[in-house]
Scaffold this motif. Structure first.
Motif, PDB file in Angstrom:
ATOM      1  N   VAL A 114       0.664  -1.582   0.282  1.00  0.00           N
ATOM      2  CA  VAL A 114      -0.097   0.425  -0.179  1.00  0.00           C
ATOM      3  C   VAL A 114       0.583   1.549  -0.134  1.00  0.00           C
ATOM      4  N   ALA A 115       2.027   1.460   0.090  1.00  0.00           N
ATOM      5  CA  ALA A 115       3.297   1.940   0.564  1.00  0.00           C
ATOM      6  C   ALA A 115       3.171   2.980  -1.308  1.00  0.00           C
ATOM      7  N   GLY A 116       2.508   5.169  -0.703  1.00  0.00           N
ATOM      8  CA  GLY A 116       2.778   5.479  -1.900  1.00  0.00           C
ATOM      9  C   GLY A 116       1.366   5.703  -2.496  1.00  0.00           C
ATOM     10  N   THR A 117       0.662   4.077  -1.802  1.00  0.00           N
ATOM     11  CA  THR A 117      -0.984   4.663  -2.773  1.00  0.00           C
ATOM     12  C   THR A 117      -2.247   5.134  -1.481  1.00  0.00           C
ATOM     13  N   PRO A 118      -3.492   5.276  -1.733  1.00  0.00           N
ATOM     14  CA  PRO A 118      -4.458   6.148  -0.849  1.00  0.00           C
ATOM     15  C   PRO A 118      -4.226   5.427   0.269  1.00  0.00           C
ATOM     16  N   LYS A 119      -4.694   3.403  -0.213  1.00  0.00           N
ATOM     17  CA  LYS A 119      -4.906   2.677   0.518  1.00  0.00           C
ATOM     18  C   LYS A 119      -3.393   2.661   2.052  1.00  0.00           C
ATOM     19  N   ASN A 120      -2.773   3.524   2.206  1.00  0.00           N
ATOM     20  CA  ASN A 120      -2.047   3.454   3.606  1.00  0.00           C
ATOM     21  C   ASN A 120      -2.892   3.763   4.585  1.00  0.00           C
ATOM     22  N   ILE A 121      -3.345   4.171   4.238  1.00  0.00           N
ATOM     23  CA  ILE A 121      -3.953   5.101   6.116  1.00  0.00           C
ATOM     24  C   ILE A 121      -4.857   3.558   6.961  1.00  0.00           C
ATOM     25  N   TYR A 122      -4.672   1.942   5.840  1.00  0.00           N
ATOM     26  CA  TYR A 122      -5.609   1.456   6.961  1.00  0.00           C
ATOM     27  C   TYR A 122      -3.769   0.170   7.196  1.00  0.00           C
TER      28      TYR A 122
END
Length: 224
Positions: A114-122
């Motif tokens: 998920v690094a560098g993507t909007p999903k990294n908050i999860y």
């Protein structure tokens, strides 16, 4: 653990049942570090680790030798308490654990996805100390029936999106994206877990922390 040819032959002749029940290296390392298999606290708790399969958000098997759910003893006792609370009001239901204590090297593999993507908050960044799973102080779980079939919760566990958030469930029901049944099931899970001392995570209906991250960093060591 390394199996000799004689042990492998014995397992084969015995139908490999004994081998299947032998804890892998990761499980053994957790036990040496003082973590507890949650089913040793309450054998009625069901376990189906999602990272031991490929049907998770990474699309990969991350736990190659771990099939048991381990927690810090304090969290394990609280989970057993939650199971008793649930059984008292709903004897036909059970908690079903999908993830518990998680080694930091597995956390890194998850973060890389998920690094560098909007999903990294999860996903907690290992560079920042990881999350409470890495201390054995968090658990991912759901509710299931007597057959082990999970109850409707609106999303699968591991769904990275707003429909998994717990602070907008009423709106999701109004929009028809979440059924009233799924919302009630989520509320029951939260009620049981909170009574046992866990705190829900806002962005994941299935995730519960037993202590704060600050407490974990101050008093405990992460799992390598």
């Amino acid at each position: 653990m390394t199996f000799t040819p004689y042990i492998l032959l014995a397992c084969f002749l015995a139908g490999s049942t004994a081998c299947a029940q032998t804890p892998g290296r990761t499980a053994q390392a957790m036990e040496r570090s003082g973590f507890v298999d949650v089913r040793s606290m309450d054998s009625t708790i069901r376990v189906s680790l999602m990272y031991a399969r490929a049907d998770n958000f990474t699309g990969r098997v991350l736990y190659t030798d771990l099939h048991e759910a381990y927690l810090h003893p304090k969290a394990a006792r609280a989970l057993a308490k939650a199971q008793k609370i649930l059984k008292a009001s709903h004897p036909e239901l059970s908690l079903k654990v999908y993830d518990a204590a998680r080694p930091m090297h597995i956390q890194q593999k998850m973060w890389n996805v998920v690094a560098g993507t909007p999903k990294n908050i999860y996903v907690s960044n290992p560079k920042n100390g990881g999350g409470l799973h890495n201390y054995g102080m968090a658990v991912d779980l759901t509710l299931c029936d007597a057959k082990g079939d999970t109850l409707p919760m609106g999303t699968k566990i591991d769904y990275l999106g707003k429909l998994a958030h717990i602070d907008n469930e009423a709106e999701m029901v109004k929009l028809g994206k979440l059924t009233p049944e799924a919302r009630r099931n989520r509320e029951l899970l939260r009620q049981v877990m909170r009574q046992a001392g866990f705190k829900a995570l806002r962005t994941e209906w299935w995730h519960f922390n037993f202590i704060t991250r600050a407490e974990a960093k101050a008093h405990y060591k992460p799992i390598p």
